[in-house]
Design an enzyme around this catalytic site. Structure first.
Site, PDB file in Angstrom:
ATOM      1  N   CYS A 226      -3.203   1.718   6.230  1.00  0.00           N
ATOM      2  CA  CYS A 226      -3.571   0.960   7.432  1.00  0.00           C
ATOM      3  C   CYS A 226      -4.219   1.867   8.470  1.00  0.00           C
ATOM      4  CB  CYS A 226      -2.345   0.265   7.999  1.00  0.00           C
ATOM      5  SG  CYS A 226      -0.999   1.424   8.288  1.00  0.00           S
TER       6      CYS A 226
ATOM      7  N   GLU B  52       3.487  -5.558  12.257  1.00  0.00           N
ATOM      8  CA  GLU B  52       2.554  -4.430  12.056  1.00  0.00           C
ATOM      9  C   GLU B  52       1.472  -4.929  11.118  1.00  0.00           C
ATOM     10  OE1 GLU B  52       2.918  -1.702  13.732  1.00  0.00           O
ATOM     11  OE2 GLU B  52       4.907  -2.136  14.509  1.00  0.00           O
TER      12      GLU B  52
ATOM     13  N   ASN C 293       0.813  -1.232   0.000  1.00  0.00           N
ATOM     14  CA  ASN C 293       0.000   0.000   0.000  1.00  0.00           C
ATOM     15  C   ASN C 293       0.840   1.273   0.000  1.00  0.00           C
ATOM     16  OD1 ASN C 293       0.669  -0.693   2.714  1.00  0.00           O
ATOM     17  ND2 ASN C 293      -0.872   0.736   3.431  1.00  0.00           N
TER      18      ASN C 293
ATOM     19  N   GLU D 169       7.263   0.411  16.040  1.00  0.00           N
ATOM     20  CA  GLU D 169       8.298   0.957  15.170  1.00  0.00           C
ATOM     21  C   GLU D 169       8.457   2.441  15.492  1.00  0.00           C
ATOM     22  OE1 GLU D 169       6.832  -0.037  11.221  1.00  0.00           O
ATOM     23  OE2 GLU D 169       7.946  -1.914  11.293  1.00  0.00           O
TER      24      GLU D 169
HETATM   25  P1  NAD Z   1       0.357  -9.504   2.895  1.00  0.00           P
HETATM   26  O1  NAD Z   1       0.383 -10.025   4.278  1.00  0.00           O
HETATM   27  O2  NAD Z   1      -0.319 -10.269   1.859  1.00  0.00           O
HETATM   28  O3  NAD Z   1       1.853  -9.290   2.374  1.00  0.00           O
HETATM   29  C1  NAD Z   1       2.780  -8.431   3.020  1.00  0.00           C
HETATM   30  C2  NAD Z   1       4.186  -8.900   2.695  1.00  0.00           C
HETATM   31  O4  NAD Z   1       4.408 -10.151   3.328  1.00  0.00           O
HETATM   32  C3  NAD Z   1       4.440  -9.133   1.206  1.00  0.00           C
HETATM   33  O5  NAD Z   1       5.768  -8.768   0.921  1.00  0.00           O
HETATM   34  C4  NAD Z   1       4.241 -10.631   1.072  1.00  0.00           C
HETATM   35  O6  NAD Z   1       4.922 -11.179  -0.014  1.00  0.00           O
HETATM   36  C5  NAD Z   1       4.813 -11.126   2.389  1.00  0.00           C
HETATM   37  N1  NAD Z   1       4.282 -12.394   2.890  1.00  0.00           N
HETATM   38  C6  NAD Z   1       3.032 -12.904   2.754  1.00  0.00           C
HETATM   39  N2  NAD Z   1       2.948 -14.102   3.372  1.00  0.00           N
HETATM   40  C7  NAD Z   1       4.165 -14.356   3.910  1.00  0.00           C
HETATM   41  C8  NAD Z   1       4.714 -15.431   4.670  1.00  0.00           C
HETATM   42  N3  NAD Z   1       3.983 -16.499   5.002  1.00  0.00           N
HETATM   43  N4  NAD Z   1       5.998 -15.353   5.063  1.00  0.00           N
HETATM   44  C9  NAD Z   1       6.752 -14.264   4.755  1.00  0.00           C
HETATM   45  N5  NAD Z   1       6.302 -13.236   4.022  1.00  0.00           N
HETATM   46  C10 NAD Z   1       5.019 -13.271   3.617  1.00  0.00           C
HETATM   47  O7  NAD Z   1      -0.212  -8.020   3.006  1.00  0.00           O
HETATM   48  P2  NAD Z   1      -0.539  -7.027   1.810  1.00  0.00           P
HETATM   49  O8  NAD Z   1      -1.799  -7.480   1.163  1.00  0.00           O
HETATM   50  O9  NAD Z   1       0.695  -6.812   1.002  1.00  0.00           O
HETATM   51  O10 NAD Z   1      -0.780  -5.659   2.589  1.00  0.00           O
HETATM   52  C11 NAD Z   1      -2.010  -5.252   3.097  1.00  0.00           C
HETATM   53  C12 NAD Z   1      -2.079  -5.507   4.588  1.00  0.00           C
HETATM   54  O11 NAD Z   1      -1.034  -4.802   5.242  1.00  0.00           O
HETATM   55  C13 NAD Z   1      -3.365  -4.997   5.210  1.00  0.00           C
HETATM   56  O12 NAD Z   1      -3.822  -5.962   6.119  1.00  0.00           O
HETATM   57  C14 NAD Z   1      -2.919  -3.744   5.957  1.00  0.00           C
HETATM   58  O13 NAD Z   1      -3.702  -3.386   7.057  1.00  0.00           O
HETATM   59  C15 NAD Z   1      -1.551  -4.136   6.386  1.00  0.00           C
HETATM   60  N6  NAD Z   1      -0.747  -2.969   6.705  1.00  0.00           N
HETATM   61  C16 NAD Z   1      -0.462  -2.716   8.020  1.00  0.00           C
HETATM   62  C17 NAD Z   1       0.291  -1.606   8.373  1.00  0.00           C
HETATM   63  C18 NAD Z   1       0.646  -1.321   9.809  1.00  0.00           C
HETATM   64  O14 NAD Z   1       1.479  -0.465  10.053  1.00  0.00           O
HETATM   65  N7  NAD Z   1       0.044  -1.998  10.776  1.00  0.00           N
HETATM   66  C19 NAD Z   1       0.762  -0.749   7.369  1.00  0.00           C
HETATM   67  C20 NAD Z   1       0.429  -1.035   6.041  1.00  0.00           C
HETATM   68  C21 NAD Z   1      -0.312  -2.153   5.718  1.00  0.00           C
END
Ligand code: NAD
Length: 478
Positions: free
Chosen positions: A280, A246, A148, A459
């Site tokens: 987020c 996060e 995002n 963080e």
């Molecule tokens: P996602 O969990 O699908 O992927 C995030 C990252 O993790 C990607 O690089 C992905 O390739 C990797 N990943 C996925 N499964 C993994 C595994 N089993 N082992 C290691 N790496 C893995 O998330 P997304 O769809 O890319 O992002 C959207 C999500 O991120 C939403 O839920 C949003 O709320 C969250 N988000 C949270 C914050 C925060 O600060 N809390 C900030 C931004 C986004």
């Protein structure tokens, strides 16, 4: 564009030479190929990081600062190219990428370059006894980020990790790999020694999981979905790795009748729909004191209807495309669910068909829904798109109960001029970040993170520097 892994300061193809397609969200067309990296690529990156670590950890603070500062400047020198790449890769508007994402990526490096010069540790004295704390780099750490805010969140992790003296294996989202790919060159030009930062591309279950499982990677800093965070914790916890998670959110926005109305309204439109609602921290559950509800509903819906959605490159458009076909389908399915659950769509509620090249793009009209109860799935599950619900409340207790009735606890926003209420609610709301009469006003020194299913760890500022360090206590008798 063909993306490559960045290992030991060089761009390399993935070990198995397999790739998958990258897409352009505004057109739905394939825009390039992404390496499908594997365990072997992780092993190569770890080898490079192991060789680089002793010299990087031993570098003087001034030199480390100068290099990270040069990375920050390199990002700014390449602002136009990076912003265009970010917008093309993610569907966000070029204006957002130019004014928010890329400047913040540069600031992340600048901020932690400076932080490392001031990072210090404690000492504890008592008669005849001196204890002091040493904070040393962990070694090799993994930084995994989502789509995002691609370069913004990638650098938010790798900058403090490098500042604390670690070598990094970074993995950007496979949905938006482009700016992380470009960062490698910028790091080389800034004089970052080869192997200090290695960037691997590929899927989460593929190379992401391989990074988490590698025994030489001592800590994982992850931002992404709650589901993936749980998978990562399952693998990393038995290896006793340090973890910063996060995760997802479903943030409440509490609007009281005594608020500064115009500021609240303008900010609430932003906090609902900026970046297509894919931040987020966006407030997706809006609770409004009943005496203000009708006025708010009317004005909010009118303003949301004015939001122009379209070509992300056109500065006249406030919203662009959502990030992927999968996400587009997910968001639309939640709008259908909301209708089945009895919600009334006040505006939006559908995909947008745009002409010409954009006909295959993933555009969704900003959507406002009312009439749903707090505990329905639409109000409980993370949608992470341009969809918000609005609901009236009668008392402070009801507002508080609604806000906390969620498995998530990332952020909350309160709009009120009542000081007593503000102080009380900030202690009662189950969220790691609370905004009062503002939204997304960031001070990078403050702790950032969530509670409940929104994650563990914080963080930002010293929290990040401490996370990426090993703490050792020394006690001597004098
Ligand atoms: P996602 O969990 O699908 O992927 C995030 C990252 O993790 C990607 O690089 C992905 O390739 C990797 N990943 C996925 N499964 C993994 C595994 N089993 N082992 C290691 N790496 C893995 O998330 P997304 O769809 O890319 O992002 C959207 C999500 O991120 C939403 O839920 C949003 O709320 C969250 N988000 C949270 C914050 C925060 O600060 N809390 C900030 C931004 C986004």
């Amino acid at each position: 564009m063909q993306i490559a892994n960045f290992i030991n300061g060089q761009y390399l193809p993935p070990h198995e030479n397999r790739y998958f397609d990258n897409y352009h969200p505004a057109t739905g067309q394939v825009s390039g190929r992404i390496p499908d990296s594997t365990t072997e690529d992780v092993a190569l990156a770890v080898q490079a990081a192991q060789s680089a670590f002793p010299a990087w950890a031993a570098l003087s603070l001034e030199k480390r600062h100068d290099i990270l500062r040069a990375v920050s400047e390199g990002i700014l020198q390449n602002l136009d190219q990076l912003a265009e790449a970010e917008s093309a890769d993610s569907g966000k508007t070029l204006t957002t990428a130019r004014t928010i994402d890329i400047p913040r990526a540069a600031l992340n490096f600048k901020f932690f370059a400076t932080a490392l010069l001031h990072f210090a540790s404690e000492s504890h004295h008592q008669p005849g006894v001196l204890s002091y704390t040493i904070r040393q780099p962990l070694g090799i750490v993994g930084c995994i980020s989502p789509w995002n805010l691609p370069l913004y969140l990638f650098t938010w992790k790798i900058a403090p990790a490098l500042a604390a003296g670690n070598c990094v294996i970074g993995k950007p989202s496979e949905v938006t790999p482009l700016t992380a790919h470009l960062l490698g060159e910028i790091c080389n030009a800034a004089g970052l020694p080869p192997g200090v930062l290695n960037i691997l591309h590929g899927t989460g279950p593929g190379v992401g999981a391989a990074i988490v499982a590698h025994p030489e990677i001592k800590a994982i800093s992850f931002t992404g979905s709650t589901r993936a965070g749980a998978d990562i914790a399952r693998v990393a916890a038995p290896m006793f790795k340090k973890l910063s998670l996060e995760l997802g959110g479903k943030n409440p926005n509490l609007i009281f009748a005594d608020c500064d109305y115009d500021t609240m309204l303008e900010t609430t439109v932003r906090s609902s729909f900026n970046n297509q609602g894919q931040i987020c921290l966006c407030g997706s559950r809006i609770y409004v004191e009943r005496s203000l509800y009708d006025r708010f509903k009317h004005d909010f819906v009118e303003q949301v209807k004015q939001i122009k959605v379209g070509n992300p490159a056109d500065p006249a458009n406030r919203l662009g495309a959502v990030v992927s076909k999968m996400h587009f389908d997910k968001v639309l399915s939640y709008i259908e669910l909301a209708k089945q659950e009895g919600g009334t769509v006040l505006c939006g509620g559908h995909a947008l068909s745009l002409p010409g090249d954009l006909a295959g793009g993933w555009f969704i009209a900003p959507t406002v829904i009312e009439g749903l109860p707090t505990h329905c799935r639409t109000n409980q599950e993370e949608i992470f798109g341009p969809v918000v619900t609005i609901q009236p409340f009668d008392t402070d207790e009801e507002a508080q109960a609604n806000a906390n009735a969620s498995p998530y606890g990332l952020s909350a926003t309160i709009w009120t001029n009542n000081l007593r209420r503000t102080h009380y609610l900030t202690t009662q709301l189950q969220a790691g970040i609370i905004w009062v009469n503002t939204w997304m006003l960031r001070d990078l020194r403050t702790p950032f993170g969530g509670v409940k299913n929104s994650g563990v760890g914080r963080e930002g500022g010293w929290e990040a520097m401490r996370f990426f360090s090993e703490t050792k206590n020394v006690t001597m008798e004098m």
